[in-house]
Scaffold this active site. Structure first.
Site, PDB file in Angstrom:
ATOM      1  N   TYR A 222      16.358  47.357  23.714  1.00 18.88           N
ATOM      2  CA  TYR A 222      17.393  46.379  23.338  1.00 18.88           C
ATOM      3  C   TYR A 222      16.723  45.016  23.079  1.00 18.88           C
ATOM      4  CZ  TYR A 222      21.483  43.396  23.356  1.00 18.88           C
ATOM      5  OH  TYR A 222      22.451  42.474  22.993  1.00 18.88           O
TER       6      TYR A 222
ATOM      7  N   GLY B 289      30.168  45.299  12.547  1.00 22.63           N
ATOM      8  CA  GLY B 289      30.678  45.424  13.929  1.00 22.63           C
ATOM      9  C   GLY B 289      31.893  44.534  14.108  1.00 22.63           C
TER      10      GLY B 289
ATOM     11  N   GLY C 195      35.034  42.574  19.983  1.00 21.38           N
ATOM     12  CA  GLY C 195      34.160  41.534  20.552  1.00 21.38           C
ATOM     13  C   GLY C 195      33.917  40.355  19.616  1.00 21.38           C
TER      14      GLY C 195
ATOM     15  N   ASN D  54      35.174  45.172  14.328  1.00 24.64           N
ATOM     16  CA  ASN D  54      36.429  45.595  14.944  1.00 24.64           C
ATOM     17  C   ASN D  54      36.586  45.156  16.395  1.00 24.64           C
ATOM     18  OD1 ASN D  54      34.349  47.889  14.974  1.00 24.64           O
ATOM     19  ND2 ASN D  54      35.664  48.379  16.709  1.00 24.64           N
TER      20      ASN D  54
END
Ligand code: NAP
Length: 308
Positions: free
Chosen positions: A176, A22, A26, A24
């Site tokens: 989540y 992940g 934040g 790319n």
């Protein structure tokens, strides 16, 4: 732990190969940027290769000497994870740090390609499979580490890891929370298994507090997006600071393995990285061991703890 820790405290990382999932956007992007600044060889593991290449362009505009490489990885699909590992092993002979950062939150009900509820599948099971398939490389690389990313929400989540297929009637945030708690339990259990097998690789859990990234907007409905942005600016911290617990767990020489690193501010939403005790309270040997067995069965990835 030194007071006022920032990414400037990271030592030289020349020669270290680091995977960030992940990568790319934040926290993943900020993590890669900081690692590239310290001369690491950074592999941006991204779902969309073009986004990965754009992120590398951004990093190189700030750090011209950055040693970054983008590789395709879709955690939504076990076959893509296997292919990523195959390609990675063809290119690299060591892996110093694996940062399991990618994630989605509160998305409407969907299943991954392999039939898992998507948040559980991407955030947890995908990373479980990825780590297991890279384990041999991690074990043979001196001083290697695995960093998992949890969340404040998991502190209040009950460990009910039995229905990973999910159902439409369950609130997305429940999955989540479970996915993030599973990541944290996994980090502890992995460290326990490393120690048991006399393996020096370290596993550490972390959480970024509340950080200003796209995570919340992606999961929420359009109407609430503006509200979300305003409240994030108020309670949250910049993505750069949100990445500090991850970076601290990945690089600080004081790390022993098994820690849980998060922001030290009120409520844990922001602040400087510090060691937290709450994961020791949440962790249950019995629950973590059952979760491990279930994860091996669901992903088909069996961990082999062979020391060097
Ligand atoms: N922001 C917070 O306050 C907060 C709080 C607690 C925990 N976290 C955790 O921090 C991590 C990073 O999130 P973030 O806040 O930086 O959000 P973000 O900006 O939305 O980044 C999420 C990253 O995950 C990637 N990703 C999503 N699905 C994927 C898949 N199937 N395969 C591979 N990569 C995938 C995204 O790629 P695309 O751009 O291609 O979609 C993106 O690069 C997540 O694990 C999240 O749960 C964040």
């Amino acid at each position: 732990m030194s007071k006022g820790w920032t990414k400037n405290d990271i030592g030289d990382l020349t020669g270290k190969v680091i995977i960030v999932t992940g990568a790319n956007s934040g926290l993943g992007y900020e993590t890669c940027l900081a690692l590239a600044e310290k001369n690491a060889s950074v592999v941006l593991a991204v779902r969309n290769l073009n986004k990965g290449l754009e992120a590398i362009d951004k990093i190189k505009a700030i750090v011209p000497h950055a040693n970054c490489h983008a590789m395709q990885l879709d955690l939504n699909d076990l076959a893509s994870i296997r292919e990523f590992v195959h390609q990675f092993k063809a290119r690299y002979t060591s892996l110093s740090i694996l940062i399991n950062n990618a994630g989605i939150m509160a998305s409407s009900y969907q299943q991954t390609k392999d039939g898992f509820e998507s948040q559980v599948g991407i955030n947890y099971l995908g990373h479980f499979a990825l780590t297991g398939l890279l384990l041999d490389l991690l074990i043979k690389t001196p001083n290697s580490r695995v960093v998992s990313v949890g969340s404040l929400i998991a502190h209040k989540t009950k460990p009910q890891f039995h229905n990973f297929k999910g159902s439409k009637s369950t609130k997305p945030l429940k999955y989540y929370g479970e996915s993030k708690l599973a990541c944290m339990m996994f980090a502890k259990e992995l460290q326990y298994r490393f120690r048991l097998s006399n393996i020096s690789t370290k596993s550490i859990a972390s959480h970024p507090g509340i950080s200003q990234t796209k995570l919340f907007a992606r999961g929420s409905r359009k109407l609430s997006k503006k509200l979300m942005r305003v409240s994030l600016n108020f309670v949250g911290q910049r993505a750069e600071s949100g990445a500090y617990p991850i970076l601290y767990a990945a690089t600080d020489p004081s790390i022993r393995g098994g820690e849980y690193i998060g922001p030290d501010g009120r409520g844990g939403s922001k602040g400087e990285p510090t060691e937290l005790e709450i994961l020791d309270e949440l962790y249950s040997e019995h629950v973590a061991s059952n979760l491990w067995k279930l994860s091996e069965t669901l992903t088909g990835v069996k961990y082999k703890f062979k020391s060097k």
